[in-house]
Design a protein around this motif. Structure first.
Motif, mmCIF file in Angstrom:
data_model
loop_
_atom_site.group_PDB
_atom_site.id
_atom_site.type_symbol
_atom_site.label_atom_id
_atom_site.label_comp_id
_atom_site.label_asym_id
_atom_site.label_seq_id
_atom_site.Cartn_x
_atom_site.Cartn_y
_atom_site.Cartn_z
ATOM 1 N N PRO A 133 -5.543 1.378 1.189
ATOM 2 C CA PRO A 133 -5.377 1.118 2.657
ATOM 3 C C PRO A 133 -4.781 2.159 3.509
ATOM 4 C CG PRO A 133 -4.892 -0.968 1.516
ATOM 5 C CD PRO A 133 -4.948 0.201 0.503
ATOM 6 N N ALA A 134 -5.196 2.598 4.641
ATOM 7 C CA ALA A 134 -4.513 3.506 5.394
ATOM 8 C C ALA A 134 -3.995 3.283 6.696
ATOM 9 C CB ALA A 134 -5.614 4.774 5.943
ATOM 10 N N LEU A 135 -2.764 4.106 6.726
ATOM 11 C CA LEU A 135 -1.695 3.963 7.792
ATOM 12 C C LEU A 135 -2.216 4.972 8.832
ATOM 13 C CD1 LEU A 135 0.528 2.834 9.792
ATOM 14 C CD2 LEU A 135 2.021 4.330 8.567
ATOM 15 N N LEU A 136 -2.719 4.592 10.201
ATOM 16 C CA LEU A 136 -3.385 5.671 11.148
ATOM 17 C C LEU A 136 -4.579 6.275 10.674
ATOM 18 C CD1 LEU A 136 -0.111 6.708 12.846
ATOM 19 C CD2 LEU A 136 -1.758 4.780 13.722
ATOM 20 N N GLY A 137 -5.318 5.856 9.524
ATOM 21 C CA GLY A 137 -6.449 6.436 9.137
ATOM 22 C C GLY A 137 -6.225 7.345 8.102
ATOM 23 N N GLU A 138 -4.819 7.446 7.418
ATOM 24 C CA GLU A 138 -4.507 8.459 6.467
ATOM 25 C C GLU A 138 -4.127 7.873 5.235
ATOM 26 O OE1 GLU A 138 -4.400 11.913 5.927
ATOM 27 O OE2 GLU A 138 -5.573 11.945 7.566
ATOM 28 N N THR A 139 -4.753 7.956 3.953
ATOM 29 C CA THR A 139 -4.306 7.177 2.834
ATOM 30 C C THR A 139 -3.210 8.341 2.500
ATOM 31 O OG1 THR A 139 -5.896 8.783 1.594
ATOM 32 C CG2 THR A 139 -6.526 6.391 2.002
ATOM 33 N N ASP A 140 -2.004 7.782 1.678
ATOM 34 C CA ASP A 140 -1.020 8.404 1.615
ATOM 35 C C ASP A 140 -0.532 8.375 -0.014
ATOM 36 O OD1 ASP A 140 1.672 9.433 1.323
ATOM 37 O OD2 ASP A 140 1.871 9.135 3.325
#
Length: 796
Positions: A133-140
């Motif tokens: 799942p991404a935060l603000l569209g960014e996988t981390d």
């Protein structure tokens, strides 16, 4: 019988054994892209001997001479079997074909079986990273690491990690073998690693191999892709805050390849447009922020035994603030510009060569820089008719950072099957620049310049050797020594660190492991503890502040419940010496001058129990983990010399990661995390100076108010625990129909699905009650509510 005769007979017997053995070696690659496959399994069926390819895809397997059958395999690829007749040392280059994963054959996880699972070592599958799942569209990547038992975030939304009771600066984060000093963007909420550029990620929490050193708590070893040597390919991703582009392909087919990845925020462009729309007559203020990442690599094959590659990374954050004002429409104007700029730059050149069928060499030269800078310009102009035109300006520059110049040489030698010896040396010249403060003031009559440059130079040298040996089918030993030397300001520190781990197979499904590691750290991070501003400074040890040191004992039980389900239980105990903490009432203010007098050196201890259950195959895969841990610190002149909970002490942590393949087009990922509340320090009460007519409010910096000052009475360090934290994140991917090598993926993610207002920090506010007396109240600050995001990726 004379001793020399016995020795001669032993030598002859050893030579006769060696004469009967032959070595098969080479590289394992992807058949379509020629990308090397690190960690490939090489297994000879008759002798039941095997090995894994190293980080560069090289393997070396020594076998009895004669006929045999060798099987090559790698997760997500078709296995390949070769019939061999070893009459001499042989080089075999292997190319494995990727498989098209059907719904019933989904595999997510490490390829290592029970025999190859290492104590305190976790390999993170790239599919998990890209589908998280991404935060603000960014996988981390770093946020995915926080789901591993023993690893936790430092606070809500942060990408920094604390491993087994350590602090963030105690983690050695390597990008293609180069340390990254600042691994985060967006004020710590997003890591610098573009997931499109990654090839392999391995986390070490204990039983550290001797080739790693310089930090106490963990090693995150990240390798980037070499590039496609057969055809051009790539991807482009558009999310809410960022745009990403990844391109790779051949420069000379089957010989030279390149890969290039870029990531940049684009919201600043929209903000600029809004600022221009709303700001008129050059009056007003504006602020803007953006970051970027650039990864590039060129990989060249000189011959089948020799490869060279050049790798580079650059990442920066920029914050700009502008203020323009008019004091008098006809006479006076003023303007102010403030620019913040920080980031990493890394360039490395590498050579790898097969010297003999059993000996592999890799050499590197490295340039590494981290820089942080604040530049402020103020100007004033007065055009009063009586005085003429008057102008004045002031420039303030604050700069800090570190530059490293390094060279290293590493060897891997395989004297026999199941026996690998690694040894090497590394040298680094450090140029620490804790801060350069420059102030220049100009007016019509005078110019004043004040410049305070400061550099600290140091030399670091390391020599290591480690032996990974399958003594028998049941017993495996990894033993090593690491010698390190650090010289700074005519002071030299040396250390010898032993490393040891042992695995014993009780049955084919049950294994016991134990290990010990001694680690040294010669650099410290001075942190401002600011919520947003990145003003942390790296400084070396001194004659007064000694190197940090930790000794960690660990043990584990590993059980293979079925072919796809693995259980593990690990326990650890870690002692730390010469860790630093700010003294009572003192904090870092962005300047390193006199920092040795602001900190106290003491001891620390951490212990814990980590459980993990992992399902690797099927439509539903995932991991469930639980950590029970405790971390404490003790300093002679802090907290009355008594033990107190460390800042990152969390008693309970529970993590769940689930991946579900709904169809050939739909897949979804869910993560849920729970942990005990964070530790903070709050005063028990405030006392007013006798001459103070009014009180000031905590937690603001003490201020004079009518001549008085509040004094805070503390019970002990980290005496308050915030509420427990838990959060659910969801991610759904829809893959559009593939056409040849082209496809596209739509990702929908939701951060904090049930919108829980988790605590980020606690502050104390002051207010007047009905009697006119000041009353202090605690107030919880929440950072992230529910945040949906969307991104679209096109593969070509």
């Amino acid at each position: 019988m004379p001793k020399i005769t016995v020795i001669a007979l032993l030598i002859c017997f050893s030579l006769s054994l060696c004469a009967q053995n032959r070595t098969i070696s080479g590289y394992v690659r992807d058949a379509e892209t020629k990308e090397t496959l690190a960690g490939s399994n090489v297994y000879e069926e008759q002798s039941k001997k095997g090995c894994f390819s190293n980080a560069y895809g090289f393997y070396s397997l020594t076998l009895p001479g004669g006929k045999g059958t060798v099987r090559y395999s790698f997760l997500g690829y078709e296995s390949q079997t070769l019939n061999i007749d070893l009459t001499k040392d042989t080089t075999v280059q292997v190319h494995l074909m990727p498989v098209s994963t059907e719904l019933s054959e989904v595999v997510v996880g490490s390829a290592a079986g029970l025999k190859d699972m290492r104590l305190g070592t976790v390999e993170i599958p790239l599919s998990q990273i890209k589908n998280a799942p991404a935060l603000l569209g960014e996988t981390d990547l770093m946020k995915l690491l926080q789901l591993i038992p023993g690893v936790q975030n430092t606070s809500e939304g942060k990408s920094d990690i604390s491993v087994r009771g350590g602090s963030p600066d105690q983690n050695l984060i390597l990008l293609d073998g180069v340390p990254i000093y600042n691994p985060s963007h967006v004020f710590g909420f997003l890591s610098v690693f573009n997931t499109d550029a990654l090839k392999k990620v391995t986390l070490y929490k204990s039983s550290f191999p001797a080739r790693f050193g310089g930090r106490l708590s963990s090693v995150v070893d990240i390798t980037t892709r070499d590039g496609n040597k057969e055809r051009f390919s790539g991807s482009a991703t558009v999310g809410l805050p960022t745009f990403k582009l990844n391109i790779e392909g051949p420069i000379v087919k089957d010989r030279t390849s390149f890969t290039f990845s870029a990531r940049r925020t684009y919201m600043d462009l929209l903000v600029d447009a809004a600022n221009k729309w709303f700001i008129e007559d050059n009056s007003g203020s504006s602020a803007n922020f953006f970051f970027h990442d650039l990864n590039a690599k060129i990989h060249h094959k000189i011959d089948d035994k020799t490869y060279v590659y050049l790798s580079a990374y650059n990442g920066n954050d920029k914050l700009n603030q502008e203020t323009a004002g008019i004091e008098d429409k006809e006479t006076a104007r003023n303007a102010s510009t403030e620019k913040w700029d920080w980031g990493n730059t890394v360039v490395s050149g590498n050579l790898s060569r097969i010297l003999t069928p059993g000996l592999f060499f890799k050499g590197s030269i490295i340039y590494n820089r981290y820089n942080f800078q604040i530049n402020t310009d103020d100007s004033y102009e007065n055009s009063d008719d009586s005085l003429g035109v008057q102008q004045a300006s002031r420039n303030f520059l604050f700069s800090s950072g570190i530059r490293d110049y390094s060279a290293s040489g590493d060897f891997e030698y395989s004297p026999a099957s199941g026996h690998a010896v690694k040894f090497g040396a590394a040298f680094t010249f450090h140029d620490f620049n804790p801060e350069v403060i420059s102030l220049t003031s100009k007016s019509d009559t005078v110019t004043v310049t004040d410049n305070t440059p400061q550099h600290v130079y140091s030399n670091e040298f390391a020599l290591y050797a480690e032996d990974d040996w399958d003594i028998s089918r049941k017993i495996r030993l990894n033993a090593g020594l690491r010698f390190s030397l650090f010289n700074v300001d005519n002071k030299t520190y040396t250390a010898i660190d032993p490393r040891l781990s042992l695995r014993y197979l009780l049955t084919d499904r049950l294994a016991l492991q134990a290990g010990y590691s001694l680690m040294q750290q010669y650099v410290h991070l001075l942190s401002s503890n600011s919520v947003i501003l990145q003003t942390d400074l790296w400084v070396p040890v001194t004659g007064k502040i000694k190197p940090m040191q930790s000794g960690q004992y660990s043990a584990g039980v590993f059980y293979e419940l079925s072919k796809s389900v693995f259980l593990s239980l690990e326990a650890y105990c870690k002692d730390m010496r010469n860790v630093i903490e700010y003294k009572d009432g003192i904090s870092y203010t962005g300047v390193s001058a006199g920092w040795e007098n602001k900190v106290e050196a003491g001891t620390g201890r951490a212990c814990g129990l980590e459980f993990s259950a992992e399902k690797r195959e099927g439509r539903i895969t995932g991991t469930l983990s639980y950590t029970l841990s405790k971390s404490e610190r003790k300093f002679d002149n802090i907290n009355f010399g008594e033990w107190f909970p460390a800042k990152y002490d969390r008693r309970h942590t529970l993590n769940l990661l689930l991946n579900c393949k709904l169809s050939n087009r739909f897949d979804c990922t869910a993560t849920w995390t729970y942990h005990s509340g964070d530790r903070i320090t709050l005063p028990m009460m405030t006392h007013v100076h006798p001459y103070v007519p009014d009180r000031t409010g905590f937690p603001y910096e003490p201020e004079w108010d009518g001549g008085g000052l509040d004094l805070l009475e503390l019970d002990h360090r980290n005496n308050y625990q915030m509420d427990d934290y838990h959060r659910l994140d969801l991610g759904i991917n829809y893959t559009f129909k593939k056409k040849k090598n082209r496809c596209s993926v739509l990702n929908l993610s939701v951060y904090n699905v049930y919108n829980l207002m988790n605590p980020y920090k606690i502050i104390m506010e002051s207010d007047l009650d009905e009697n006119g007396d000041y009353v202090h109240k605690l107030k919880q600050i929440t950072l992230f509510p529910v945040i949906p995001s969307v991104s679209y990726t096109y593969h070509f």
